[in-house]
Design an enzyme around this catalytic site. Structure first.
Site, short mmCIF file in Angstrom:
data_model
loop_
_atom_site.label_atom_id
_atom_site.label_comp_id
_atom_site.label_asym_id
_atom_site.label_seq_id
_atom_site.Cartn_x
_atom_site.Cartn_y
_atom_site.Cartn_z
N ALA C 17 0.80 -1.23 0.00
CA ALA C 17 0.00 0.00 0.00
C ALA C 17 0.83 1.27 0.00
CB ALA C 17 -0.94 0.00 1.21
N MET C 21 2.13 2.28 -7.07
CA MET C 21 0.89 1.68 -7.57
C MET C 21 -0.07 1.40 -6.42
SD MET C 21 0.53 1.18 -10.89
CE MET C 21 -0.38 -0.36 -11.17
N ARG C 43 5.24 -2.93 3.93
CA ARG C 43 6.30 -3.93 4.00
C ARG C 43 6.46 -4.52 5.40
NH1 ARG C 43 11.70 -1.56 1.72
NH2 ARG C 43 10.09 -0.47 0.52
N ALA C 111 -2.56 -10.24 -13.42
CA ALA C 111 -2.62 -9.40 -14.62
C ALA C 111 -1.32 -8.62 -14.76
CB ALA C 111 -3.80 -8.43 -14.52
N ASN C 113 -0.77 -6.40 -16.86
CA ASN C 113 -1.09 -5.04 -17.27
C ASN C 113 -2.53 -4.75 -16.94
OD1 ASN C 113 -1.47 -2.60 -18.59
ND2 ASN C 113 -0.15 -3.16 -20.30
N PHE C 114 -2.76 -3.74 -16.10
CA PHE C 114 -4.13 -3.40 -15.70
C PHE C 114 -4.74 -2.29 -16.56
CE2 PHE C 114 -3.20 -5.46 -11.55
CZ PHE C 114 -4.32 -6.29 -11.51
N HIS C 141 7.72 6.06 -24.60
CA HIS C 141 7.72 6.23 -23.15
C HIS C 141 8.57 7.43 -22.75
CE1 HIS C 141 6.23 2.07 -23.21
NE2 HIS C 141 5.82 2.27 -21.98
N LYS C 145 12.97 5.51 -18.72
CA LYS C 145 12.75 4.05 -18.80
C LYS C 145 14.08 3.38 -19.13
CE LYS C 145 9.71 0.71 -21.10
NZ LYS C 145 9.47 -0.06 -19.86
N THR C 152 4.84 -4.40 -22.80
CA THR C 152 3.55 -4.32 -23.49
C THR C 152 3.72 -4.53 -24.99
OG1 THR C 152 2.75 -2.79 -21.81
CG2 THR C 152 1.52 -2.85 -23.86
#
EC number: 1.17.1.8
Lengths: 256, 256, 256, 256
Positions: C17, C21, C43, C111, C113-114, C141, C145, C152
């Site tokens: 949390a 993300m 953690r 998943a 990729n959401f 991008h 990166k 993807t």
């Protein structure tokens, strides 16, 4: 034909062979190894030539006034038909369906649009519409086009509306209060549609979907009338194995 | 500052510092090594704080009702001004010009749009417009925008109209006869302008030019308000060396 | 929740949390009326807090080193899991499948990729690939990166390769003889993939298909990490009614 | 010709008239009211026919092996030349310049690219490059092209490099550490260049600039070889009033 080198070419007739689309179709059939162009029928020619030539499939690219009686004739003689002419309505399609019941092995495809890309765009748009808050269409054509928006855009707007309805989505968000000149464009089935007319373009469609933090765009460009021919050939090759009436090339596409 | 490590930072004040653009500007000035943020002036604060802080340049991002008197005060005190507030008209700009004649070293920049990309797009559009038969604009914004089309699109349409006039071009070609729902959009200075409203977008402009067999597209995307800050910083750095009134950031860009 | 106003909100825990993300997911769950955020696990926190809080679904956005044991724990306690953490391979997925056989009502979604738009793009690309001679991918991008091409894009290239294989298509046409600097990019599963790195961008993918006289383009733009959250919420809402292991968000989308 | 209805048409010869570009040029000259096509010179024909026909301007669209001696002949006979043939280098251009000093009224335009849109794109790219941290090029062509990247893209990369140098910008930001297959493409003058090869395309160039929170895109599409003709006609009409050697169509464009 891949895998069946020994098979004899399919015998194909083209009705409306001297029109723009028709002459393009003749060239496409002529250029395909698995097809044989056996009759080019113009306005003056008798349809019996199609039978005499032993055509198995006929492509109708004529005009609204004669397409229904052409197809009746073809069905009566057991010839499959791929029809790109406009002008079919619920009534004429109903009559054709009844007639096909009496000709069980015969297939007819009526396709308002033979551009595979445009058909895929409408199919994808219907699916994507379920997942996005916003959806809008921009269609772009050469400046000699007489009407706006294009039939393809209207068709895509209907597909989006179906997708949104299936997902229980309400109206697209739009806070516009002041738009004195109509910059927000047409609204078709609740979807804003914009028409661009520009020298050098042919036929293009952009479908945009928007959600929080993201965008999905589907775009189809027809640079040349020849782009319709892959759809015509697909129809010609498949119609014999699909008895009855199919409306829309999407019925022949593998969308699974 | 490249090449002049020993120079002291330019002392900058921000007026309207608690607004959305103003707080962004404070952050940008604060983050620039060659600039020092010496005063953040909110609605309640007295302008004399700008003088007390020894500001050399002030950025005005307040509201139409007070911007003119703010700039008068700054000029009077020999402080250069970079102004992003709307609401200036011919009359208020004329009055400011006369006042600047009596303050010969002071520079003022009034810029309706600080996005360098949007300014470049309008400049390029005016040039390109001379060479193309067709020109059209599509502006795209978030769906909470109240008016359509955007001020940026109207500004670009005017630039295109100037370019076309300079080249002796007549109206854009458009054979549309039937457009019952207004898909062809708004017409601004003879240029069709389309407004898309879509969740997830911020502020975007697409300018399309078409000629026989070709297309030129200029596109600017503002993904975030922070994109305006490079224009604000350019103004702050340059205004001291450009005495008198400059209207439009393009006056500061090197477009040669 | 449409049609079920009386239903009590689904109780959701977020693992990881405090990550980027994870905190976004907490905000999204918190903002959804039909969901209740009952545990934010960092953690240092013990997983038992998820059970104590009565969570019905848990979202795992942790790290490869701990995700498998997290999911084991959740399955053991009858809590459905939506997993966005990378690092799952055939072996770990196989072990999870066996474990789920002993927990028949429990659903797990893994998943990679959401972003619903990215998932739709790959699905559409596999279908469209059957009908076009050429297919190419451009992914774009932010310049921070570290790897190219993006996961993807590699995933989409595989989908295109499957579509081409299903249609019996051979290699894409490419007459390039001279390309000393590698402008034609990477080749993944026979599909050329280009990687653009540009300040101001986030995560974007363009898939282009070409045939004689036409082009089809699929484009997905993620402007913000928040764009992944509609996929996370879809997973959270659906996972309880889909027992067993599902890999890929496309398993939950209505693509018919 | 606007404003000079009484003026007699300019007499034009085309060299290389049976080639693809040459026959297109003949058609374009033929179709222009203010021009008269007085000689079509093929490989077998003698250049003296250009003189005999009283040509005032000649368009050279031949091959590298003969273009220099063609232009020598034209200059010697006081005929202005518009040259689209490739193969000119510093040495041959220097020799031509010396020859033109002895023919003071004669104009020669050597243009490697007659597409006005491509020339504008390179000009705009050089200006925009000064204001953006990132810049990248994607060129797209039909799959029968033998080399990558295109000459136009290389030319644009050089323009971007000049713009960046003028603004004191260093290398573009790029954190890529892992790119085993070369997805980042070619690097030309410090600018990444990507080459797409796709059936249905002709010649397209996309130039993307990125800064914090924004993007500027310049795009040129040549859908047809005919798109080069407006540049050829511009050259034909202007070359007589521009004595000496001009390299590049941009020298004739009004870019102010």
């Amino acid at each position: 034909m891949p895998g069946t080198p020994a098979s004899r070419p399919l015998r194909v007739a083209v009705l409306g062979a001297s029109g723009r689309m028709g002459s393009e179709a003749c060239r496409a059939v002529d250029g395909a190894e698995d097809l044989e162009l056996v009759a080019r029928i113009g306005r003056e020619d008798d349809l019996s030539a199609v039978v005499d030539a032993g055509a198995q499939v006929a492509v109708d690219l004529t005009v609204p006034a004669v397409t229904a009686q052409n197809v009746d004739f073809l069905v009566e003689h057991g010839i499959h038909a791929v029809v790109g002419t406009t002008g079919w309505d619920d009534e004429s399609r109903g009559a054709l369906r009844r007639r096909l019941e009496e000709a069980p092995g015969v297939g007819v495809l009526i396709a308002p649009n033979f551009a595979i890309g445009a058909v895929l765009t409408a199919c994808f748009a219907e699916i994507a519409a379920r997942y996005y808050e916003s959806a809008e269409i921009i269609e772009m054509h050469h400046p000699d086009k007489l009407d706006a928006p294009s039939g393809t855009a209207v068709h895509t707007a209907a597909a989006i509306a179906r997708g949104r309805a299936a997902a229980g989505l309400g109206p697209v968000p739009d806070a516009t209060e002041k738009d004195p000149q109509g910059a927000r464009g047409a609204v078709v089935d609740g979807v804003h549609v914009h028409a661009v007319r520009q020298r050098g373009l042919v036929a293009h469609e952009v479908v945009q979907f928007g959600g929080v933090g993201e965008q999905l765009v589907l775009r189809h460009d027809s640079f040349d009338r020849v782009s319709f021919m892959s759809g015509v050939l697909l129809g010609v090759r498949e119609v014999g194995s699909r008895p009855g009436l199919t409306v829309g090339l999407d019925g022949y596409l593998d969308l699974g």
